[in-house]
Design an enzyme around this catalytic site. Sequence first.
Site, short mmCIF file in Angstrom:
data_model
loop_
_atom_site.label_atom_id
_atom_site.label_comp_id
_atom_site.label_asym_id
_atom_site.label_seq_id
_atom_site.Cartn_x
_atom_site.Cartn_y
_atom_site.Cartn_z
N LEU B 12 -13.50 2.79 4.00
CA LEU B 12 -13.81 3.81 2.48
C LEU B 12 -12.95 5.06 1.97
O LEU B 12 -13.25 5.62 1.57
CB LEU B 12 -15.01 4.52 2.44
CG LEU B 12 -15.88 4.60 1.29
CD1 LEU B 12 -16.22 3.29 0.62
CD2 LEU B 12 -17.60 4.81 1.92
N LYS B 204 5.88 -6.33 -0.58
CA LYS B 204 5.95 -6.77 -1.21
C LYS B 204 6.23 -8.42 -1.64
O LYS B 204 6.41 -9.31 -2.06
CB LYS B 204 5.12 -5.75 -1.99
CG LYS B 204 4.25 -5.01 -2.48
CD LYS B 204 4.63 -4.08 -3.08
CE LYS B 204 3.40 -2.89 -2.63
NZ LYS B 204 3.70 -1.91 -3.60
#
EC number: 1.1.1.3
Lengths: 436, 436
Positions: B12, B204
């Site tokens: 979270l 990436k």
Amino acid sequence: MSKPVRVGICGLGTVGSGTFNVLTRNAESIAARAQGAVEISMVGARRDNPDCELGSTRLSRDIFDVVRDPEVDIVVELIGGTTVAKDLMTEALQNGKHVVTANKALIAEFGNELFALAEQNNVVIRYEAAVAGGIPIIKALREGLAGNRIEWLAGIINGTGNFILSEMREKGRDFADVLAEAQALGYAEADPTFDVEGIDAAHKLVILASLAFGMPLQFSSVFAEGITKLTPQDVEYAEELGYRIKHLGVAKQNGEGVELRVHPTLIPEARLLANVNGVKNAVLVEGDAVGPTLYYGAGAGAEPTASAVVADIVDLARELSAGQQCRVPALGYVTSELKDLPIVPMARVTTAWYLRMEAEDKPGVLSEIASIFSEQGISIEALIQKAPAEGETRVPLIMLTNKAIQGNVDTAVAAIESLESISGEVTRIRVEALDG
Amino acid sequence: MSKPVRVGICGLGTVGSGTFNVLTRNAESIAARAQGAVEISMVGARRDNPDCELGSTRLSRDIFDVVRDPEVDIVVELIGGTTVAKDLMTEALQNGKHVVTANKALIAEFGNELFALAEQNNVVIRYEAAVAGGIPIIKALREGLAGNRIEWLAGIINGTGNFILSEMREKGRDFADVLAEAQALGYAEADPTFDVEGIDAAHKLVILASLAFGMPLQFSSVFAEGITKLTPQDVEYAEELGYRIKHLGVAKQNGEGVELRVHPTLIPEARLLANVNGVKNAVLVEGDAVGPTLYYGAGAGAEPTASAVVADIVDLARELSAGQQCRVPALGYVTSELKDLPIVPMARVTTAWYLRMEAEDKPGVLSEIASIFSEQGISIEALIQKAPAEGETRVPLIMLTNKAIQGNVDTAVAAIESLESISGEVTRIRVEALDG
């Protein structure tokens, strides 16, 4: 690997032959991606195309043979137009075929009924190639941005128009001159109305808007203004003010409803969209979560458009090869959840404006104009007043307004045009900052 | 509507709370798109996040409770890192949960084994958020361009690095200075190594390359060079030559294999990629059918990244709500069809080069250098020689070469550095025209 998925291609023009060639050339990687072979089962075309070697593929001169053929799983409609194409697609759907199409006019004008017919027959229509050629913008709106509430989008979605505007700016040429060249180069049709009057862009915009906002297609509600009246002077003044003129399709959701409009637009020169030149397309999308995203690429051409057609075929084939159903709704939303949002009338649309007028070069004119604007609550952001040319008593006056409701601008412009010190009409072009 | 699809969020932090908020705020439109409700069934987080109001959602302080919960259909892994996250994902897959993640390091380094484990358990891993934040670039490569043989791609895929380079250019500031500001603004981590040394971009890039070329992930093969050695002078000289310096990830397929490289790169200033500034990301992809396409947007941030996470959830939910399987392979190709293509060693890579050196201001130096280049078959495209500063006997010499094999450039540079008339090292930056 599972049983092959069989494609029937209707129409062997530019996009038809491009699709045939891409499916053939990349058959191996397409099968590896689709989890099974994709075969061209049949081609329907009134005549051959020298750009494309059909080999042993079954060919019929009657395109309706394709939609009636029991072996065909996916019909690829590439004949264009909204008459025969509509009959063809209707029969394909009724015969339980999935349909892939590049036909923006057909989807924009008859998509609602065709999507309903597809649902009744438990098949789907895919149309990635209908907007912005090879750019996967339909998929981006329908899937890639599915978590967002889309706030607005703005796109350069007509390559011919963008080529003309790019040439006008780069070389100071005028509209008619560049249009003639575009026709000679094959970028523009012999009848260029669809491109230069904004009808082609309107077809594409209404599709993007329905995907973005989850509403049925409302082609008749699009406001479309073309680029035929743009002058090299306006292109130059815009540049002097730090802007470029682009022909944009804009769809925006606001408290009152949805704006659907196609028109020439001044864009700040630093924006990526302002730097999309030539026949290229680009669409800028603003989502509530993602913020701005932009998609750029070739908006037309045989293989760029074929790229989108084949992507749709692969999507379908991935499901069909396993006997599954395609679960992505035609407009991204379940049909029952589409909302017929009200379209905002243009008089209620708020934008900034570029205004150019011819004024007498004498004291008091500017003050008259300023007071008219002030009465309508419109403020001036920038102003260019040129010295009069040798022997001239009138000067061009160029203004950028702040954002204003179009109805107020209409009233102000009518009042300005009625002034004795102003000759002729006021040239008006909308301005979009595209900054959220 | 069918039964709700139940999501369990692990973590979270920034992206976790963004995901919770987007799923909650846009629940209605997400359900309309997914053909069924998407419910947040449970959250696992060691501590609360004040940016996010959990309400009655079940919360556990042990994130492993989420992957063990029988009600959870989709586990959203947003804890980051490659240790606990790997255990968590492994257990989720073993328990038959689908997984959505934003974890580029985990996918880049352990994707092959995790994808295999997912397949064994008949579930899928989705990771749109792992590359370029909210830009749907994974979906574009995996689906939207599925008809193409991808030839190369080049991307600005680290926002922190791009922010630093943009500031260096716009304000003439130096690297360390801007880095300190980026850290203060929260764009850069306290330990900025991953960003500025190119490791984050390498993570990436390897993901994009595998999707583009249909090969297993090969993280250890990526060449990564950071931006720490760039000087304001180089940025300025590049500009004088008509270029901008960007930190690019480049993946290219050629006859010998695949190039996988991350490095500072001079790009012609007219290219859209050269005009992507600040923390934004953009990826340019060249396909054989579609030609160049470009995807631009926010590469990081709570809600842009959440946009990608939620798009993956909607994709899954569309299938799951009808009890169907997800038929898009993790890397776009069926696993058995992935090809372990050879990686081209950097010494064999061909690019143009920007070279800067300090030379004695005397006759004959240029001719010595020219003859060294000539021996290696390297030709000079442009040259800047500045007058010596007051009291200086050395001058900066800046050159752009044509395309050359890096091995030859290495040899030439070593020879030049050994010249008596040259002091110090030659600064070297690759150049990419990005024109196909």
